[in-house]
Design a protein around this motif. Structure first.
Motif, PDB file in Angstrom:
ATOM      1  N   GLU A  86      -8.425   2.338  -2.452  1.00 44.78           N
ATOM      2  CA  GLU A  86      -8.884   1.924  -1.159  1.00 44.78           C
ATOM      3  C   GLU A  86     -10.304   2.387  -0.894  1.00 44.78           C
ATOM      4  O   GLU A  86     -10.736   3.432  -1.378  1.00 44.78           O
ATOM      5  CB  GLU A  86      -7.935   2.421  -0.058  1.00 44.78           C
ATOM      6  N   HIS A 145       0.849  -1.204   0.000  1.00 40.45           N
ATOM      7  CA  HIS A 145       0.000   0.000   0.000  1.00 40.45           C
ATOM      8  C   HIS A 145       0.880   1.248   0.000  1.00 40.45           C
ATOM      9  O   HIS A 145       1.447   1.627   1.024  1.00 40.45           O
ATOM     10  CB  HIS A 145      -0.898  -0.015   1.237  1.00 40.45           C
ATOM     11  N   HIS A 170       1.080   5.342  -1.881  1.00 41.21           N
ATOM     12  CA  HIS A 170       0.467   6.348  -2.764  1.00 41.21           C
ATOM     13  C   HIS A 170       1.577   6.977  -3.602  1.00 41.21           C
ATOM     14  O   HIS A 170       1.919   8.143  -3.438  1.00 41.21           O
ATOM     15  CB  HIS A 170      -0.305   7.374  -1.938  1.00 41.21           C
ATOM     16  N   HIS A 187      -6.121  -2.395   5.794  1.00 33.77           N
ATOM     17  CA  HIS A 187      -4.849  -1.725   5.554  1.00 33.77           C
ATOM     18  C   HIS A 187      -4.484  -0.796   6.709  1.00 33.77           C
ATOM     19  O   HIS A 187      -5.360  -0.236   7.359  1.00 33.77           O
ATOM     20  CB  HIS A 187      -4.913  -1.009   4.194  1.00 33.77           C
ATOM     21  N   ASP A 224       2.185   2.828   3.324  1.00 29.05           N
ATOM     22  CA  ASP A 224       1.190   3.898   3.209  1.00 29.05           C
ATOM     23  C   ASP A 224       1.892   5.220   2.871  1.00 29.05           C
ATOM     24  O   ASP A 224       1.415   6.295   3.221  1.00 29.05           O
ATOM     25  CB  ASP A 224       0.346   4.044   4.480  1.00 29.05           C
TER      26      ASP A 224
END
Ligand SMILES: [Zn+2]
Length: 262
Positions: free
Chosen positions: A93, A7, A9, A155, A205
């Motif tokens: 997500e 995960h 971005h 997550h 994340d």
């Protein structure tokens, strides 16, 4: 150590000037794959574009609960269209958030349900964001479970132990991010110690919340996942390499569209 950042971005504009370098540093740190997670139709499309250019990167398409209120007509159809593209490996997500209150809760629930159903239709995993709403998320997962097996991941888990154990019972996997490394996160580490090693995923994340001891590094990036892996491994009484390998296997089992060069 081998790892997958399940995960990140990577589409965030903070990486625009050095995205190639970030991916190179990840590869050098043993990261075998990175899943770039969309939060809107536009960012999901950016994730897919990055995944098309970077062999290490795969994409997930979805509208994050805090962005559901600003979704435009046609945005959901863009997510549905992307979901069948080969380098899209998951839906999300999605989830629910009572902390930010950017979107009214009924809208969040409507989108969460759509993501669950889309994932089921396409036999893809879904990625759940849950902040300050364990009971609400569990209620929807229980209802979905009644209709068939669940395939997904909680997550950056920060819920309670009871929630984690019920999520496992429902068929969901649990993913830990940098928060688990923070000195104050003793409860979260206690939870990590209770998760079976074959149900754990790891994530950064990024660009948010760099792991200890590099917490001050901004932005966080996939290469820093090794610090989170080391902490979770210690809680489980495992060698970091061993946990790394297990978490890679778990991630590939869940996100089965990921195809890595061996
Ligand atoms: Zn995220």
């Amino acid at each position: 150590m081998e790892l997958i950042d399940s995960h990140a971005h990577l589409d965030d504009t903070v990486f625009d000037a050095e995205r190639d370098a970030v991916v190179s540093r990840a590869a050098a740190a043993g990261i075998r794959a990175i899943i770039c997670i969309g939060t809107t139709a536009a960012t999901s499309e950016r994730c897919l574009a990055i995944a098309a250019q970077q062999p290490l990167v795969f994409a997930a398409a979805g509208i994050q609960p805090n962005y559901t209120a600003e979704a435009l007509a046609g945005d959901w159809e863009r997510i549905v269209a992307m979901a069948s593209r080969p380098r899209v490996v998951g839906i999300g997500e999605t989830g629910l958030d009572r902390y930010w209150q950017h979107a009214d809760f009924a809208t969040q629930q409507d989108y969460f349900q759509r993501h669950i159903e889309l994932a089921r239709t396409l036999d893809l995993p879904f990625i759940v964001h849950m902040r300050d709403c364990d009971a609400d998320v569990l209620e929807m997962l229980r209802a979905a479970r009644k209709l068939g097996p669940l395939r997904g991941v909680m997550h950056s888990f920060t819920g309670t132990l009871d929630t984690a154990l019920e999520c496992l019972d429902l068929g969901m996997e649990i993913s830990f991010a940098g928060m688990v490394t923070y000195p104050k996160s003793t409860e979260l580490r206690r939870i990590a110690a209770r998760i079976p090693p074959d149900r754990i995923l790891l994530e950064t994340d990024s660009p948010y919340l760099s792991p200890h001891p590099l917490r001050k590094q901004r932005p966080n990036e996939p290469a820093l996942l090794v610090h989170t892996a080391a902490v979770v491994a210690e809680e489980l009484g495992m060698q970091p390499d061993e946990l790394g390998l297990r978490s890679v296997q778990n991630t590939l089992r869940l996100f089965s569209r990921i195809t890595m060069a061996r």
